[in-house]
Design an enzyme around this catalytic site. Structure first.
Site, mmCIF file in Angstrom:
data_model
loop_
_atom_site.group_PDB
_atom_site.id
_atom_site.type_symbol
_atom_site.label_atom_id
_atom_site.label_comp_id
_atom_site.label_asym_id
_atom_site.label_seq_id
_atom_site.Cartn_x
_atom_site.Cartn_y
_atom_site.Cartn_z
ATOM 1 N N GLU A 217 0.971 -1.029 -0.060
ATOM 2 C CA GLU A 217 0.153 0.087 0.130
ATOM 3 C C GLU A 217 0.785 1.285 -0.134
ATOM 4 O OE1 GLU A 217 -2.800 -0.029 3.173
ATOM 5 O OE2 GLU A 217 -4.049 -1.776 2.303
ATOM 6 N N GLU B 276 -5.636 -8.627 1.097
ATOM 7 C CA GLU B 276 -6.095 -8.203 2.431
ATOM 8 C C GLU B 276 -7.457 -8.080 2.223
ATOM 9 O OE1 GLU B 276 -4.200 -4.823 4.432
ATOM 10 O OE2 GLU B 276 -2.236 -5.588 4.277
HETATM 11 C C1 FCB Z 1 -4.213 -1.886 5.733
HETATM 12 C C2 FCB Z 1 -2.943 -2.174 6.406
HETATM 13 C C3 FCB Z 1 -2.877 -3.277 7.278
HETATM 14 C C4 FCB Z 1 -4.087 -2.925 8.223
HETATM 15 C C5 FCB Z 1 -5.390 -2.999 7.529
HETATM 16 C C6 FCB Z 1 -6.676 -2.603 8.341
HETATM 17 O O1 FCB Z 1 -4.572 -0.616 5.039
HETATM 18 O O2 FCB Z 1 -2.067 -2.800 5.167
HETATM 19 O O3 FCB Z 1 -1.472 -3.040 7.964
HETATM 20 O O4 FCB Z 1 -3.751 -1.825 9.064
HETATM 21 O O5 FCB Z 1 -5.371 -1.786 6.479
#
Ligand code: FCB
Length: 445
Positions: free
Chosen positions: A169, A353
């Site tokens: 990210e 994620e």
């Molecule tokens: C993302 C991050 C991770 C965590 C989630 C909730 O942006 O990559 O580390 O904080 O959000």
């Protein structure tokens, strides 16, 4: 409550990778065994972390990693995504911390014993403070320092890693860290954000070159986060504002990597906000990747409120929200995946994620996180829908394995499928972990 892999869905197919994810600073602790990073410094500044906490101990994974891997194995997952702490590997004087390397090699070997694939992220936001002292991501040299670090790590890990992601990210590192300042290092200014992005993307490209040289057989790529934006109304103004939000926050990161150029928006920015792009940078940034990691949590509606920037609206009262206040909107994940598929020449996608924070409580030894079970099911269904419509997606990772240090929100937001009691460091599988475990056991039968 169950999570089901519907017959015929990718989640029922054992070749589709299903895993859990964490990151170094959020779980490790053990700060005395590494150099300080920008998040240590940020946590020391009053008011920056909602609950006044820090990452010095976190989930004490540095000591409990063997138990944690046994726990991961008990969930029947195929893969574990975790990150390497750069300041645990390279010291301020440039020397290599062998203890740091050994820590991760122990993790990799133990994962292999359990037949769990290692998905390693090389940078998940914990920049060594000694590099920030020289300008951090505003300094082009940081990209070259990253490549040197990747060289050390990949030579030491050899073929133990199944998949490498250069960065997690870059939007958060650059925009949240250097433009609006809510993340470390907390710099504020429109003149910083896009410069930081360029150096992060350059680091990605230089890192890819090292990966290709040192571990050509290992799949390598990058992880980006996306927010699908929707206009708040049918008005042309809101539609234009929505496109602008997309260009700033999504396209700005993926277009250089996939297409080798920044969005046309670049030509409209004041010169002092623009990155300094040197000859060859865009080629370095856009070399082929084996996968694109997609992180998805929620969507946003956008309005033109007459201000300089497109306004992202808070979700309305009536919609379902997570403990972060984020709207639960699984359709957004399908829409996003289709949009990416239609707009770019993509490599295979991996959902790196997806998950939510909920208000979890340990009662009589159990955590009944029904909202998380529903969220995971509906989002897995959303991925299935995208696959059915032709998007090539090879896996899915739940964020997160453990409750952990949720950056500027500290320990108050619980994203884990495993509950952590921070006093005792006892781990308890929440109902969602049990449901995932059972789903995966059925798939393996
Ligand atoms: C993302 C991050 C991770 C965590 C989630 C909730 O942006 O990559 O580390 O904080 O959000």
């Amino acid at each position: 409550m169950d999570i089901t892999a519907k017959p015929g869905s990718p989640f029922a197919d054992p070749s589709f990778t299903i895993g859990v994810a964490t990151s170094s600073f959020q779980i490790e602790g053990g700060a005395d065994g590494r150099e300080p990073c920008i998040w240590d410094t940020f946590c020391e500044q009053p008011g920056k972390i909602a609950d006044g906490s820090h990452g010095l101990h976190a989930c004490d994974h540095i000591n409990l990693w063997k138990d944690d891997i046994a726990l991961i194995a008990s969930l029947n997952v195929d893969a574990y995504r975790f990150s390497i702490s750069w300041p645990r590997i390279i010291r301020a004087d440039g020397s290599v911390n062998q203890d740091g390397l050994s820590f991760y090699i122990g993790i990799l070997d133990t994962l292999a014993q359990h037949n769990i694939k290692a998905y390693v992220t090389l940078y998940h936001w914990d920049l060594p403070q000694y590099l920030e002292d020289k300008g951090g991501w505003l300094n082009r040299e940081t990209a070259y320092a990253f490549a040197d670090y990747v060289d050390v790590v990949t030579k030491a890990f050899g073929d133990k890693v199944y998949s490498y992601a250069t960065l997690n990210e870059p939007f958060c590192s650059a925009y949240l860290g250097y433009e609006v300042g809510v993340h470390a290092p907390g710099k504020v200014g429109k003149e910083y954000g896009k410069k930081a992005v360029h150096h992060l993307l350059l680091a990605h490209g230089l890192g890819m070159k090292v990966l290709r040289k040192n571990v050509p057989e290992t799949e390598s790529g990058i992880v980006l986060n996306f927010t699908p934006f929707y206009p708040a109304s049918d008005s042309d103004k809101d539609k234009t504002a929505t496109k602008l939000a997309h260009d700033h926050f999504n396209d700005w990161y993926i277009r250089p990597i996939i297409e080798g150029e920044y969005p046309g928006l670049l030509d409209t920015l004041p010169p002092e906000h623009c990155p300094l792009i040197e000859d060859g940078d865009m080629e370095t940034i856009s070399q082929p990747i084996d996968f694109l990691g997609v992180n998805y949590y929620t969507r946003a509606k956008v309005q033109d409120d007459g201000g300089e920037d497109p306004k992202q609206l808070d979700p309305p009262e009536e919609c379902e929200k997570t403990a972060m206040g984020w709207e639960v909107y699984p359709q957004g994940l399908t829409d996003l995946l289709l949009q990416l598929h239609n707009d770019y020449r993509l490599p295979p996608l991996l959902i790196t994620e997806n998950g939510l924070a909920s208000d979890d409580h340990l009662i009589d030894g159990a955590v009944n996180d029904e909202q998380r079970i529903r969220y995971l099911q509906t989002h897995m269904d959303a991925v299935t829908e995208a696959v059915n419509q032709g998007v090539n997606i090879t896996g899915y990772f739940v964020w997160s394995l453990l409750d952990n240090f949720e950056w500027a929100l500290g320990y108050e937001k619980r994203f884990g499928i495993v509950y952590v009691d921070y006093e005792t460091q006892k781990r308890t599988l929440k109902a969602s972990a049990l449901a995932l475990r059972d789903m995966l056991a059925n798939r393996k039968k």
